[in-house]
Design a protein around this motif. Structure first.
Motif, PDB file in Angstrom:
ATOM      1  N   ASN A   1      39.666  52.874  37.530  1.00 48.14           N
ATOM      2  CA  ASN A   1      40.394  51.726  36.877  1.00 48.14           C
ATOM      3  C   ASN A   1      39.859  51.570  35.596  1.00 48.14           C
ATOM      4  OD1 ASN A   1      41.520  50.953  39.059  1.00 48.14           O
ATOM      5  ND2 ASN A   1      40.358  49.303  39.853  1.00 48.14           N
TER       6      ASN A   1
ATOM      7  N   THR B   1      40.386  36.632  40.014  1.00 49.58           N
ATOM      8  CA  THR B   1      40.608  37.909  40.880  1.00 49.58           C
ATOM      9  C   THR B   1      39.301  38.432  41.561  1.00 49.58           C
ATOM     10  OG1 THR B   1      39.779  39.317  38.838  1.00 49.58           O
ATOM     11  CG2 THR B   1      41.998  38.980  39.003  1.00 49.58           C
TER      12      THR B   1
ATOM     13  N   ARG C   1      34.430  50.976  39.193  1.00 51.33           N
ATOM     14  CA  ARG C   1      35.747  51.291  38.570  1.00 51.33           C
ATOM     15  C   ARG C   1      35.885  52.602  37.886  1.00 51.33           C
ATOM     16  NH1 ARG C   1      35.712  45.096  36.604  1.00 51.33           N
ATOM     17  NH2 ARG C   1      36.793  43.907  38.313  1.00 51.33           N
TER      18      ARG C   1
ATOM     19  N   CYS D   1      40.650  41.443  43.533  1.00 50.69           N
ATOM     20  CA  CYS D   1      41.959  42.009  43.560  1.00 50.69           C
ATOM     21  C   CYS D   1      42.518  42.460  42.535  1.00 50.69           C
ATOM     22  CB  CYS D   1      42.631  41.162  44.225  1.00 50.69           C
ATOM     23  SG  CYS D   1      43.013  39.620  43.210  1.00 50.69           S
ATOM     24  N   ASP D   2      43.397  43.286  42.087  1.00 50.38           N
ATOM     25  CA  ASP D   2      43.913  43.700  40.865  1.00 50.38           C
ATOM     26  C   ASP D   2      45.123  42.889  40.226  1.00 50.38           C
ATOM     27  OD1 ASP D   2      45.865  44.461  42.504  1.00 50.38           O
ATOM     28  OD2 ASP D   2      45.961  46.564  41.972  1.00 50.38           O
TER      29      ASP D   2
END
Length: 470
Positions: A468, A388, A463, A404-405
């Protein structure tokens, strides 16, 4: 041959001078008889025709038809300003390279008009000022201009050779012409100011201060710049130009350009060449060569290697949101080049955290391959940390983390970057590929990381700000 004639004429003997005047007269007659006017759409070619007429006629009033040619040149120049320049100041060919060329042409002609007592209405001066404001707004902190669409590096008055992405000299001139420090980009004055305005121009320039820049939107041009301190991101949402006819546009809908630490990291690749190498021409204007999403290996707008200046107008990007504030700036746009699928990209600049959230949403149905590309500037080191996340590094400046997630297949491909016509430097493209069924949402973090900063600490802080999980 023309240069040799001018050198020989430096002695100003009547015969030699007459030969130079005859050369100029013949050139103007040829231009008039073979001008590139079109009732369908005019562009930078026709502007060079009439600007050349105005320039020669004003500089050489001894020519028999000089007054007539000056009138034609100025009249057509001012007419084309109204036709070719969009309300927000951008050239209508969807090309920053040709916007630069046209702006230089008009600016030099305005300077020539002012120095020779030729009247130019205030409304046309305002339109030219908007063109200069657009240039100032889109340049990166390092002074380079994103090379959106085509560019051939043309200069109207090449006092000093400039690469296609160099516009600082023109903004220095604009600062002196307009007597406004808004256009000043740095403390070092370009030599063009000295050549055209002498010591007085240098003194005027030196007395001005350099102003900072903020986020800016140009909806007609489809250019949206998110700035804070040394952070710079441009989202491109322009159409193919010339009222949908295209010519100098690329398949770059919703592509981005990113700069931080005074250094470009994610860039538009430029143009390289036109007809000299049609395969390269096709590659440099293709979707896969730009920092955007490609679906099922399809182009956003139909293009063909054997038609290097033709494209369809399928993407038709549309702005959905533009918002600026003290803590965040946001832009969102979508395009329809993969209909019935719709690609939407939303970019959020988080100022205090010094990072960008980029979200790609795709609406539609069916199973498809989605390829997300980031075209990197030359001279960067690329390290894929996991499925990622990638670390893009300039050892002397710092790094940009792209993450990216969702797990995806990542790869790095060799590519090319061209800052000027015919010039090619090696670069790289990092891609993430995933096969899925829409609706699909992929969220990216673009995180600058200073030299000596710990990656885990920096990402944990970001994050936390984005809510996140670590």
């Amino acid at each position: 041959a023309a240069l040799e004639l001018i050198e020989h004429a430096s002695a100003c003997t009547p015969g030699r001078l007459a030969l130079v005047l005859k050369l100029a007269d013949t050139h103007c007659r040829f231009t008039l008889d073979n001008n590139e006017f079109s009732y369908v759409a005019t562009g930078n070619h026709y502007l060079t025709n009439v600007a050349g007429l105005f320039f020669v006629a004003t500089m050489l009033p001894e020519l028999k038809h000089a007054a007539e040619w000056q009138d034609i040149g100025l009249r057509e120049l001012l007419r084309e300003i109204e036709l070719q320049i969009l309300p927000d100041g951008a050239d209508w060919e969807s090309s920053t390279g040709y916007h630069k060329f046209v702006t230089e042409m008009l600016l030099v002609c305005l300077i020539l008009a002012d120095k020779n007592g030729v009247d130019v209405a205030e409304g046309h001066r305002v339109r030219l000022r908007k063109m200069l404001e657009y240039l100032k707004a889109v340049i990166r902190p390092d002074g380079g201009m994103p090379l959106i669409g085509d560019c051939d590096g043309s200069q109207f008055l090449p006092i000093v050779h400039r690469d296609a992405d160099d516009v600082r000299y023109m903004l220095d001139l604009a600062a002196v012409v307009c007597k406004e420090d808004e256009f000043k980009t740095g403390d070092e004055c370009s030599p063009e100011v000295l050549w055209l305005y002498g010591k007085e121009g240098i003194d005027t320039f030196d007395a001005m201060a350099v102003k900072g820049q903020v986020s800016n939107a140009f909806q007609n041009a489809g250019s949206y710049v998110l700035r804070h301190e040394d952070l710079y991101l441009l989202l491109n949402a322009n159409d193919v130009g010339l009222k949908g006819r295209g010519s100098h546009s690329h398949n770059d809908a919703l592509s981005i350009e990113v700069s931080v630490f005074g250094r470009a990291f994610v860039v538009d690749p430029g143009s390289y060449v036109y007809n000299l190498d049609r395969e390269a021409r096709h590659r440099f204007r293709s979707t896969a060569y730009h920092s955007t999403l490609m679906i099922d290996d399809q182009e956003q707008n139909a293009i063909d290697v054997d038609a290097p200046f033709v494209s369809s107008n399928d993407a038709r990007p549309r702005l959905l949101e533009w918002r600026t504030g003290d803590t965040t700036d946001t832009v969102s746009a979508e395009h329809y080049g993969y209909a019935p699928l719709v690609h939407r990209r939303t970019v959020e600049l988080v100022k205090a955290g010094r990072f960008w959230n980029v979200t790609d949403d795709v609406a539609g149905d069916g199973r498809h391959e989605f390829c997300f590309s980031f075209h990197l500037a030359p001279g960067l080191e690329v390290e894929r940390l996991d499925a990622t996340t990638a670390l893009i590094t300039d050892p002397e400046k710092g790094s940009l983390v792209i993450s990216c997630d969702i797990p995806a297949r990542s790869e790095v491909r060799e590519a090319g970057f061209s800052s000027h016509y015919g010039k090619l430097e090696p670069s790289q493209i990092i891609r993430w590929v995933v096969t899925a069924e829409p609706p699909l949402s992929v969220r990216w973090l673009l995180v600058p990381m200073a030299l000596g900063e710990r990656l885990d600490t920096r990402l944990a802080h970001v994050r936390k700000l984005t809510h996140n999980k670590p």
